[in-house]
Design a protein around this motif. Structure first.
Motif, mmCIF file in Angstrom:
data_model
loop_
_atom_site.group_PDB
_atom_site.id
_atom_site.type_symbol
_atom_site.label_atom_id
_atom_site.label_comp_id
_atom_site.label_asym_id
_atom_site.label_seq_id
_atom_site.Cartn_x
_atom_site.Cartn_y
_atom_site.Cartn_z
ATOM 1 N N HIS A 1 46.276 16.596 40.788
ATOM 2 C CA HIS A 1 45.841 17.277 39.563
ATOM 3 C C HIS A 1 45.077 18.557 39.912
ATOM 4 O O HIS A 1 44.170 18.518 40.740
ATOM 5 C CB HIS A 1 44.974 16.350 38.714
ATOM 6 C CG HIS A 1 45.728 15.189 38.175
ATOM 7 N ND1 HIS A 1 46.517 15.281 37.045
ATOM 8 C CD2 HIS A 1 45.852 13.909 38.629
ATOM 9 C CE1 HIS A 1 47.070 14.104 36.813
ATOM 10 N NE2 HIS A 1 46.699 13.260 37.759
ATOM 11 N N PRO A 2 45.447 19.661 39.276
ATOM 12 C CA PRO A 2 44.725 20.912 39.518
ATOM 13 C C PRO A 2 43.288 20.797 39.027
ATOM 14 O O PRO A 2 43.000 20.085 38.058
ATOM 15 C CB PRO A 2 45.505 21.951 38.718
ATOM 16 C CG PRO A 2 46.305 21.187 37.730
ATOM 17 C CD PRO A 2 46.518 19.823 38.303
ATOM 18 N N ILE A 3 42.402 21.511 39.702
ATOM 19 C CA ILE A 3 40.981 21.406 39.422
ATOM 20 C C ILE A 3 40.391 22.796 39.170
ATOM 21 O O ILE A 3 40.764 23.762 39.839
ATOM 22 C CB ILE A 3 40.260 20.699 40.597
ATOM 23 C CG1 ILE A 3 38.792 20.451 40.300
ATOM 24 C CG2 ILE A 3 40.413 21.473 41.868
ATOM 25 C CD1 ILE A 3 38.110 19.578 41.353
ATOM 26 N N ILE A 4 39.517 22.872 38.192
ATOM 27 C CA ILE A 4 38.744 24.089 37.933
ATOM 28 C C ILE A 4 37.276 23.677 38.002
ATOM 29 O O ILE A 4 36.865 22.723 37.330
ATOM 30 C CB ILE A 4 39.049 24.691 36.541
ATOM 31 C CG1 ILE A 4 40.515 25.036 36.412
ATOM 32 C CG2 ILE A 4 38.173 25.916 36.280
ATOM 33 C CD1 ILE A 4 40.938 25.405 34.988
ATOM 34 N N LYS A 5 36.508 24.393 38.814
ATOM 35 C CA LYS A 5 35.090 24.065 38.969
ATOM 36 C C LYS A 5 34.254 25.046 38.151
ATOM 37 O O LYS A 5 34.456 26.259 38.242
ATOM 38 C CB LYS A 5 34.690 24.098 40.444
ATOM 39 C CG LYS A 5 33.269 23.624 40.693
ATOM 40 C CD LYS A 5 33.019 23.322 42.164
ATOM 41 C CE LYS A 5 32.605 24.560 42.895
ATOM 42 N NZ LYS A 5 32.112 24.283 44.266
ATOM 43 N N HIS A 6 33.339 24.513 37.358
ATOM 44 C CA HIS A 6 32.412 25.310 36.549
ATOM 45 C C HIS A 6 30.984 24.954 36.958
ATOM 46 O O HIS A 6 30.705 23.807 37.300
ATOM 47 C CB HIS A 6 32.535 24.970 35.057
ATOM 48 C CG HIS A 6 33.905 25.044 34.490
ATOM 49 N ND1 HIS A 6 34.442 26.206 34.009
ATOM 50 C CD2 HIS A 6 34.850 24.083 34.304
ATOM 51 C CE1 HIS A 6 35.660 25.968 33.548
ATOM 52 N NE2 HIS A 6 35.933 24.689 33.717
ATOM 53 N N LYS A 7 30.087 25.929 36.882
ATOM 54 C CA LYS A 7 28.643 25.652 36.968
ATOM 55 C C LYS A 7 28.147 25.516 35.543
ATOM 56 O O LYS A 7 28.388 26.395 34.718
ATOM 57 C CB LYS A 7 27.898 26.789 37.646
ATOM 58 C CG LYS A 7 27.989 26.791 39.139
ATOM 59 C CD LYS A 7 26.980 25.843 39.719
ATOM 60 C CE LYS A 7 26.973 26.016 41.236
ATOM 61 N NZ LYS A 7 26.456 24.843 41.895
#
Length: 149
Positions: free
Chosen positions: A111-117
């Motif tokens: 699964h593609p992942i997007i990291k946010h703060k």
């Protein structure tokens, strides 16, 4: 009176059986996600209740703000301390998590992942600032970080 369930596993039906005598109750929904799909609080909102929806993902927060103007909608994560935390977003709604362990598992499945703060606040701070009445129920769904909430 008819009751429309929106929750994934009829949690709202179970809660309604307990709280149906309360005309305008108050809830807190940590990890609110979508304002309607799989929502434990949507039916209560439609029946005149209000509460606090806490959702760190911008798209869901915007939808909650638009669809739930009577509620307090907060865009943050909830945890044991105040600060910033990594939020891992995936291609499946409801899978966003602050748990690096769970994020690694989803990523290993392709699964593609997007990291946010995102900002993280303790639930005690949120309650001290926003709660002015009795809390009838608290729903926590934060994909593996429930204990820290």
């Amino acid at each position: 009176m008819s009751f429309i369930s929106y929750a994934q596993n009829n949690e709202d039906v179970m809660l309604w059986r307990i709280f149906k005598h309360i005309e305008k109750g108050f809830y807190i929904d940590v990890g609110a996600n979508d304002p309607m799909m799989d929502s434990v609080t949507k039916a209560f909102y439609d029946l005149g209740w209000s509460g606090i929806n806490i959702e760190p993902l911008g798209t869901h927060y915007t939808d909650l703000s638009n669809e739930r103007p009577r509620d307090i909608n907060l865009q943050c994560a909830v945890g044991a301390t105040e600060g910033q935390v990594d939020l891992f977003e995936f291609d499946i709604r409801g899978w966003a998590t602050t748990s690096a362990h769970i994020a690694d598992r989803y990523k290993s499945l392709g699964h593609p992942i997007i990291k946010h703060k995102v900002v993280m606040l303790p639930l005690s701070h949120i309650c001290a600032e926003h709660v002015t009445s009795e809390i009838h129920f608290l729903k926590i769904d934060v994909e593996g970080s429930e204990k820290s909430v």
